[in-house]
Design an enzyme around this catalytic site. Structure first.
Site, PDB file in Angstrom:
ATOM      1  N   TYR A  54       0.845  -1.202   0.000  1.00  0.00           N
ATOM      2  CA  TYR A  54       0.000   0.000   0.000  1.00  0.00           C
ATOM      3  C   TYR A  54       0.877   1.247   0.000  1.00  0.00           C
ATOM      4  O   TYR A  54       1.932   1.274   0.630  1.00  0.00           O
ATOM      5  CB  TYR A  54      -0.882   0.019   1.251  1.00  0.00           C
ATOM      6  CG  TYR A  54      -2.235  -0.600   1.012  1.00  0.00           C
ATOM      7  CD1 TYR A  54      -3.115  -0.008   0.112  1.00  0.00           C
ATOM      8  CD2 TYR A  54      -2.626  -1.749   1.678  1.00  0.00           C
ATOM      9  CE1 TYR A  54      -4.365  -0.569  -0.113  1.00  0.00           C
ATOM     10  CE2 TYR A  54      -3.875  -2.301   1.452  1.00  0.00           C
ATOM     11  CZ  TYR A  54      -4.739  -1.710   0.558  1.00  0.00           C
ATOM     12  OH  TYR A  54      -5.974  -2.248   0.328  1.00  0.00           O
ATOM     13  N   GLU A  56      -0.706   4.786   0.090  1.00  0.00           N
ATOM     14  CA  GLU A  56      -1.566   5.979   0.118  1.00  0.00           C
ATOM     15  C   GLU A  56      -0.726   7.240   0.262  1.00  0.00           C
ATOM     16  O   GLU A  56       0.189   7.293   1.101  1.00  0.00           O
ATOM     17  CB  GLU A  56      -2.547   5.917   1.295  1.00  0.00           C
ATOM     18  CG  GLU A  56      -3.819   5.168   0.983  1.00  0.00           C
ATOM     19  CD  GLU A  56      -3.754   3.719   1.419  1.00  0.00           C
ATOM     20  OE1 GLU A  56      -2.625   3.185   1.494  1.00  0.00           O
ATOM     21  OE2 GLU A  56      -4.825   3.141   1.674  1.00  0.00           O
ATOM     22  N   ASP A 200     -10.138  14.718 -22.985  1.00  0.00           N
ATOM     23  CA  ASP A 200     -10.046  13.281 -22.695  1.00  0.00           C
ATOM     24  C   ASP A 200      -9.428  12.627 -23.931  1.00  0.00           C
ATOM     25  O   ASP A 200     -10.118  12.362 -24.917  1.00  0.00           O
ATOM     26  CB  ASP A 200     -11.443  12.718 -22.401  1.00  0.00           C
ATOM     27  CG  ASP A 200     -11.407  11.227 -22.059  1.00  0.00           C
ATOM     28  OD1 ASP A 200     -10.383  10.575 -22.345  1.00  0.00           O
ATOM     29  OD2 ASP A 200     -12.398  10.729 -21.502  1.00  0.00           O
ATOM     30  N   THR A 226      -6.456   7.181 -20.500  1.00  0.00           N
ATOM     31  CA  THR A 226      -6.175   5.831 -20.043  1.00  0.00           C
ATOM     32  C   THR A 226      -4.787   5.469 -20.582  1.00  0.00           C
ATOM     33  O   THR A 226      -4.245   6.159 -21.449  1.00  0.00           O
ATOM     34  CB  THR A 226      -7.226   4.828 -20.569  1.00  0.00           C
ATOM     35  OG1 THR A 226      -7.432   5.065 -21.961  1.00  0.00           O
ATOM     36  CG2 THR A 226      -8.535   4.990 -19.830  1.00  0.00           C
ATOM     37  N   LYS A 229      -4.710   2.011 -24.220  1.00  0.00           N
ATOM     38  CA  LYS A 229      -5.244   2.001 -25.589  1.00  0.00           C
ATOM     39  C   LYS A 229      -4.086   2.177 -26.567  1.00  0.00           C
ATOM     40  O   LYS A 229      -3.194   1.339 -26.597  1.00  0.00           O
ATOM     41  CB  LYS A 229      -6.331   3.067 -25.728  1.00  0.00           C
ATOM     42  CG  LYS A 229      -7.545   2.780 -24.824  1.00  0.00           C
ATOM     43  CD  LYS A 229      -8.688   3.730 -25.061  1.00  0.00           C
ATOM     44  CE  LYS A 229      -9.918   3.354 -24.272  1.00  0.00           C
ATOM     45  NZ  LYS A 229     -10.039   4.048 -22.985  1.00  0.00           N
ATOM     46  N   ARG A 235      -3.601  -1.508 -17.922  1.00  0.00           N
ATOM     47  CA  ARG A 235      -4.924  -0.949 -17.661  1.00  0.00           C
ATOM     48  C   ARG A 235      -4.787   0.069 -16.541  1.00  0.00           C
ATOM     49  O   ARG A 235      -4.574  -0.308 -15.387  1.00  0.00           O
ATOM     50  CB  ARG A 235      -5.895  -2.047 -17.202  1.00  0.00           C
ATOM     51  CG  ARG A 235      -6.238  -3.068 -18.248  1.00  0.00           C
ATOM     52  CD  ARG A 235      -6.898  -2.455 -19.438  1.00  0.00           C
ATOM     53  NE  ARG A 235      -8.245  -2.052 -19.186  1.00  0.00           N
ATOM     54  CZ  ARG A 235      -9.306  -2.546 -19.799  1.00  0.00           C
ATOM     55  NH1 ARG A 235      -9.174  -3.485 -20.708  1.00  0.00           N
ATOM     56  NH2 ARG A 235     -10.504  -2.095 -19.526  1.00  0.00           N
TER      57      ARG A 235
HETATM   58  N1  DSN Z   1     -14.535   1.305 -23.408  1.00  0.00           N
HETATM   59  C1  DSN Z   1     -13.755   2.305 -24.095  1.00  0.00           C
HETATM   60  C2  DSN Z   1     -13.880   2.200 -25.565  1.00  0.00           C
HETATM   61  O1  DSN Z   1     -14.015   1.077 -26.034  1.00  0.00           O
HETATM   62  O2  DSN Z   1     -13.814   3.184 -26.261  1.00  0.00           O
HETATM   63  C3  DSN Z   1     -14.035   3.681 -23.615  1.00  0.00           C
HETATM   64  O3  DSN Z   1     -13.855   3.741 -22.255  1.00  0.00           O
END
Ligand code: DSN
Length: 441
Positions: A54, A56, A200, A226, A229, A235
Site C-alpha cells: 500500500y 496511500e 479526454d 487511459t 489504448k 490498464r
Molecule cells: N470502453 C472504451 C472504448 O471502447 O472506447 C471507452 O472507455
C-alpha cells in the site's frame, strides 16, 4: 518446462483460460479501437510484487512506511509523463479512465454545475455527461452534437450552445470519432464563455505522442488519458493539468475517491512512457493511421458508408445496416464468428437501439502492434465485406475463420510466446523463435 507453473499447481482452471485467451488474441484479427497488445516489459511490471504493498499518498508524503522503491517508481512515471505531454502536472494514480474523469470533475466542479461533452450516442463517453452516469446525475449536462450533414464536430454550433448553456467545463475527446480534433477551437470557445477546457485523449494518446495527431497540451486546463489504448501500456489512467489545478486534482483522487494506488500499474505506466519515447513508437503511431486509411479505402471500395467518409486517426465507424442490410450487433457477431473482433456501435443520429445499432466500430492499434501494414488491411477489408455480405452462411464464416487463423500465424503478438502452448503451437519452431525474439523487443 511448464508454462505458468504456479497457476498450474494452484488453479489449473484459470491457467487454462489464460492460455486460451492468449491463443484467442493470437489467432484473431482484433480491431476494437480501444484495445491493444501490451509489451512483455509492460506485462512483467504489471504482474510484479509491486501488487503487494500500500502507498496511500504521494512520493515523499505517504501514510505508510516501506516506500523506498515505490516513491522512485511513481516519480519516474510522473516525470516521463510530464516530459511526454509537456505539462506542469500529471497524476498517475487513477485506476482507470472513469475515475480519472470523476476526480477531475470533483476537483473543479460543484454538484449542479453544467458540463458540456459530446453526447454518448454520437461518440462521446459515459463520463462526459451521460444521463445514467454519475456525470449526468451529479452535474447538469448540456451535451453538444455532431453536424448532421458532415457528421463532424461543428465548432460554431458548439460555441453557440456554450454561450447559451454557460458550462463550467467543456469536454473534448471521443470514443467513436474518426477525425482530427481542433483543440485551438475548444480553447477559444472556453476562453470566450469562461469554461474549463478538459481534454479526454484516452483513445489517441499514442497518436499524440507519436506526432500524428495534435496535442491539446499545454492548451487544455485539465485532461485525462487511459494508459492501455494506443499508448500500449497497462490498464490504468492518469490526470494531466496546469499547475493551478494540481493540488485540487491530487486531493480529488486521493483521499477524495481512491485509496492506495496500484503500484504495479504505476510501474507499467512508466515502462509504457519509456517505450513511447523510442523512435520506433513514432513509426508505430504513423503506421496506425496509414493502416486505418488503407482499411477505410478498402471498405469504401466495397460500398460501405463510412461515418464522415473516412478517417484521420486510428478509428473507423461504418454503417452496416444501410450499407449491407445487417444491424451492427448481428454484424459484429458474424465478424467475431469469422475471426475478426469488432464492436457494434451507434452511428450519429442512429434510429436503431444501442444494443443493436446501425454500425460497427473498428480500429488499427492492435493489428499495427502485430506488424501488419497496408497490404494486410486490404485483405482484412475484403474479409469484412465477405463476412457481412454472407453473414448467415455458416460455410463462408467457417472458411474465413480458417483463413484468418492461418493468416494470423505470420504475425507476432507482443508479450506472447507461442512456444508456451506446447501441443498446438501455431508456428514452426524456427518461425516461432524469430517471432518471440521480436515480441521481446
Ligand atoms: N470502453 C472504451 C472504448 O471502447 O472506447 C471507452 O472507455
Amino acid at each position: 518446462m511448464t508454462y505458468l507453473p504456479a497457476l498450474q499447481k494452484t488453479d489449473p482452471q484459470i491457467r487454462d483460460l489464460i492460455i486460451a485467451e492468449e491463443k484467442r488474441q493470437w489467432s484473431k484479427v482484433r480491431l476494437i479501437p480501444s484495445e491493444n497488445y501490451a509489451s512483455a516489459a509492460v506485462l512483467e511490471a504489471s504482474g510484479s510484487v509491486l501488487t503487494n504493498i500500500y502507498s496511500e499518498g504521494y512520493p515523499g508524503k505517504r501514510y505508510y512506511e516501506g516506500q523506498q522503491n515505490t516513491d522512485q517508481i511513481e516519480t519516474l512515471a510522473i516525470e516521463r509523463a510530464k516530459a511526454a505531454f509537456g505539462v506542469d502536472h500529471v497524476n498517475v494514480q487513477p485506476y482507470s479512465g472513469s475515475p480519472a474523469n470523476m476526480a477531475v470533475y470533483t476537483a473543479v466542479l460543484q454538484p449542479g454545475d453544467t458540463i458540456m461533452g459530446l453526447a454518448l450516442a454520437q461518440g462521446g463517453h459515459l463520463t462526459h455527461g451521460w444521463k445514467v452516469n454519475f456525470s449526468g446525475k451529479l452535474y447538469h449536462s448540456a451535451p453538444y452534437e455532431l453536424n448532421p450533414q458532415t457528421e463532424r464536430l461543428d465548432y460554431d454550433q458548439i460555441w453557440k450552445l456554450a454561450k447559451e448553456a454557460k458550462p463550467k467545463i467543456i469536454v473534448a475527446g471521443y470514443t467513436a470519432y474518426p477525425r482530427t480534433i481542433d483543440w485551438q477551437k475548444f480553447r477559444q470557445i472556453c476562453d470566450d464563455v469562461g469554461a474549463i477546457f478538459h481534454a479526454d485523449i484516452s483513445h489517441i494518446t499514442g497518436l499524440i505522442l507519436g506526432g500524428v495527431h495534435p496535442s491539446p497540451f499545454p492548451m487544455a486546463d485539465t485532461g485525462i488519458t487511459t494508459s492501455h489504448k494506443s499508448l500500449r501500456g497497462p490498464r490504468g489512467a492518469m490526470m494531466i493539468c496546469k499547475a493551478k489545478f494540481a493540488q485540487a486534482i491530487d486531493k480529488a483522487i486521493m483521499p477524495g475517491l481512491q485509496g492506495g494506488p496500484h503500484n504495479q500499474t504505476t510501474a507499467a505506466i512508466a515502462v509504457a512512457f519509456k517505450e513511447a519515447s523510442q523512435p520506433a513508437f513514432k513509426e508505430y503511431a504513423a503506421q496506425i493511421v496509414k493502416n486505418a486509411k488503407a482499411l477505410a479505402d478498402q471498405l469504401l471500395k466495397h460500398g460501405f458508408r463510412l461515418i464522415t467518409g473516412g478517417t484521420d486517426n486510428h478509428l473507423i465507424l461504418f454503417e452496416t445496416f444501410k450499407s449491407k442490410g445487417i444491424l451492427g450487433r448481428d454484424a459484429s457477431r458474424a465478424l467475431d464468428r469469422a475471426g475478426i473482433v469488432a464492436n457494434c456501435n451507434l452511428v450519429p443520429f442512429d434510429t436503431q437501439t444501442p444494443m443493436n445499432p446501425s454500425g460497427v466500430r473498428i480500429g488499427t492499434p492492435s493489428v499495427t502492434s502485430r506488424g501488419m501494414k497496408e497490404a494486410e488491411m486490404i485483405k482484412i477489408g475484403d474479409w469484412i465485406n465477405a463476412v457481412l455480405t454472407n453473414a448467415k452462411d455458416e460455410a463462408v464464416l467457417d472458411r474465413i475463420a480458417g483463413e484468418i487463423a492461418e493468416f494470423c500465424k505470420s504475425f507476432i503478438c507482443p508479450g506472447m510466446d507461442p512456444r508456451n502452448w506446447a501441443d498446438d503451437a501455431p508456428h514452426s519452431a524456427k518461425n516461432a523463435e524469430k517471432q518471440v525474439a521480436m515480441s521481446r523487443l
